[in-house]
Design a protein around this motif. Sequence first.
Motif, PDB file in Angstrom:
ATOM      1  N   ARG A 285       1.515   4.313  -3.120  1.00 43.35           N
ATOM      2  CA  ARG A 285       1.387   5.767  -3.011  1.00 43.35           C
ATOM      3  C   ARG A 285       2.386   6.483  -3.918  1.00 43.35           C
ATOM      4  NH1 ARG A 285       2.500   7.569   2.590  1.00 43.35           N
ATOM      5  NH2 ARG A 285       1.933   9.589   1.744  1.00 43.35           N
ATOM      6  N   TYR A 286       3.496   5.792  -4.191  1.00 41.82           N
ATOM      7  CA  TYR A 286       4.544   6.424  -4.995  1.00 41.82           C
ATOM      8  C   TYR A 286       4.603   5.873  -6.419  1.00 41.82           C
ATOM      9  CZ  TYR A 286       6.020   7.996  -0.438  1.00 41.82           C
ATOM     10  OH  TYR A 286       6.043   8.566   0.800  1.00 41.82           O
TER      11      TYR A 286
ATOM     12  N   GLU B 130       0.838  -1.208   0.000  1.00 36.75           N
ATOM     13  CA  GLU B 130       0.000   0.000   0.000  1.00 36.75           C
ATOM     14  C   GLU B 130       0.867   1.250   0.000  1.00 36.75           C
ATOM     15  OE1 GLU B 130      -2.886   0.236   3.179  1.00 36.75           O
ATOM     16  OE2 GLU B 130      -3.573  -1.803   2.733  1.00 36.75           O
ATOM     17  N   GLU B 131       1.964   1.181   0.799  1.00 39.52           N
ATOM     18  CA  GLU B 131       2.878   2.321   0.883  1.00 39.52           C
ATOM     19  C   GLU B 131       3.551   2.564  -0.466  1.00 39.52           C
ATOM     20  OE1 GLU B 131       2.894   4.113   3.496  1.00 39.52           O
ATOM     21  OE2 GLU B 131       4.507   5.485   2.943  1.00 39.52           O
TER      22      GLU B 131
END
Lengths: 397, 317
Positions: free
Chosen positions: B314-315, B310-311
Amino acid sequence: MPAELVTGNHAAGYALSAAAEANRHARGATCGIYPITPQTEIVEYVARFPFSKTRVVPVESEHSAMGVSIGASLAGARAFTASSSNGIAYMVENIMVAGFYRLPIVMVAVNRTLGPPWNIWADQGDTLMLRDFPWIQFYCEDNQEVLDTTLLSFRLAEDRRILLPALVALDAFILSHTQMGTELPEQEEVDRYLPDLDLPHRLRHEAPTTLGGLVWPNVAMSQRLEIDEAMERVPEAFEECRYAFIEEMGRDPGNAIQTFFTDDAEEVLVVSGTIATTAREVVRRRRDDGENIGLIKIKMFRPFPEAAVREACRSAKKVAVLDRNYAAGVGGIFWQELRSVFQGDGDELLIQGYLTGLCGGDVTPSMIDEVVVDLRERDAMDKPVWLGIGNGKGAEG
Amino acid sequence: MSAVGCSLFCSIQDDEREFGMADYESARARWCPGCGDHAVLTSMQRLLAEEQLAPERTVFVSGIGCSSRFPHYMKTYGFHGLHGRALPVATGIKLHRPELEVFVVMGDGDCVSIGAGHWVHATRYNMDMVALMLDNEVYGLTKNQTSPTTPAGYATNTQPYGTYLPAMNPVVATLGITNASFVAQTAEWIPPHLYATLRAAYEHDGFAFVRILQRCPKFTGDIFQQYIQSPDMVELLEHEAGVETPALHAIYKNRRRHDPRDIHAARQLAETDDVVRLGIFFRDESFPRYEETRSLPSFTAEERISILNEEFDRYAV
């Protein structure tokens, strides 16, 4: 000029106070003060001295002591402070800032071992930690040199070609708490030697501006280049300040390096601080015995007097560097500097490092004799030699 | 639990050691004769013996100053740290070894001067530890410089023409910090009160801040002498929810019933400086403690990967 018996701390305190008083016709002087053994007497002296147009600010930490000095310097005052050991470590962030703001602040630092474990005796690790900062650094051998170098530092730091802060270091207790005959200049002499300070980038009511904002990398890099150029101008400006001092006070505050029998010496000892006094006597005795040995005392550490050291070592075949400081995993810091000076074109010169008197240990004549014997027997450089640990159990062990 | 595991476990539980005060004594204390630090050390050793705290379950953390030599003289875990930085070190110890009893020993220089930022935040963290501020109202170790608690007008080596500013009141300041859960003041020259206060601080669940008024016979002996000679200049705050010291009633006639659950009364009493008030100003165990609020849910390996993805998303470009 009266000579008095004063400690290194009082010599420093006297110099700082006289320099502060000398700026009374300009914007006065300010210092943030905070005590730490063994420099406390310096800031206490300053607090007691009722000089004109000056603010002495007893703050709550070393970090703030330098912070106050930074603010006062930006406001146009002659600014200074004093600290030692972990006090310098805590002050580091602002020490760096003073350099990057190009503020001619003078700090007297009493070299004391960094803790833990706690130890209050002499070791240069505290100020040499600042070796990569934009600060001029001097190391002193006696109390007269402390006083004279402190006064000279103001003139040098405030020179428009330089505008860098300067640090004057002295060994804990060996100088800080030892009385020596010291010539104390009259205020009029200091007034003449130190011109009124007019910092070009001080806060001015006619041109309000903000310093230290966010800039692009190339702008920040050009600031580094300007600092580098200022550092390069230091040796010449230092010489001028030194000759002006001789003219005014009739006394030599000491050259960037001081040599002793190096003209034809094949073996050279390189020292700094109070070890120089002991080492000079050993060299003198060995000279009397016909040995071809010499000594270099390094007073100016930043910028490192590369050309002078190279010249002083021109007849040397072996060099012993005695360090009262230690860079972890590397060895003595002056030793590293020496190796860096001769990197490439002086590979045939044997430069051996000796760690002596770390954490306040005594450096005795017999220890220096040990260094000479070791150097003479050596045919190649090796890891630094640690001297003075004994059985590692302290005086009673 | 296996038989072997049980026998090991039981051997620890069957600790039959008995600790006397001498079991907590280490090196001979090298404070000046007459220094109030000696009284605090003795009181603390008495508390540990009464509580039968095993030395390996107890840790003393200090900074720099005369009083920061405290851990040297305790035969427990000890950490003689940096000037002003005892509290963050204690925070780290307590978070990772919550079963240890953590005591922090600071002077006025350590706590409300160079380390003042940590004092504010450690109070707010409200971790279960005892923080002692041994307040001699001067920098003693560096020999007589003004501290934030030095009385105005008092001449020292850094303010030789008299201390400029009114002294800071650490009790008032601590009572103003959000989440402060225990604030007390005692004096080393009244051992029964000192002991009762230390005991209450130890028993408190949360961050117990105790200011101990403490003589420095060398530099500030005269500041406290008036309170020693005239007990009427001292007022004891007493309450069943605070400390009560009936043994002192014959000497200390000046007493006030103060409910330490009343923060407003506590602040008012701390503000007025007509007398020196000793006792528990404030105590409330309902306030959140950092070590409790920090308990995170545990995740499986799959859940961790999912969180990581998920992190990364984000990118993602």
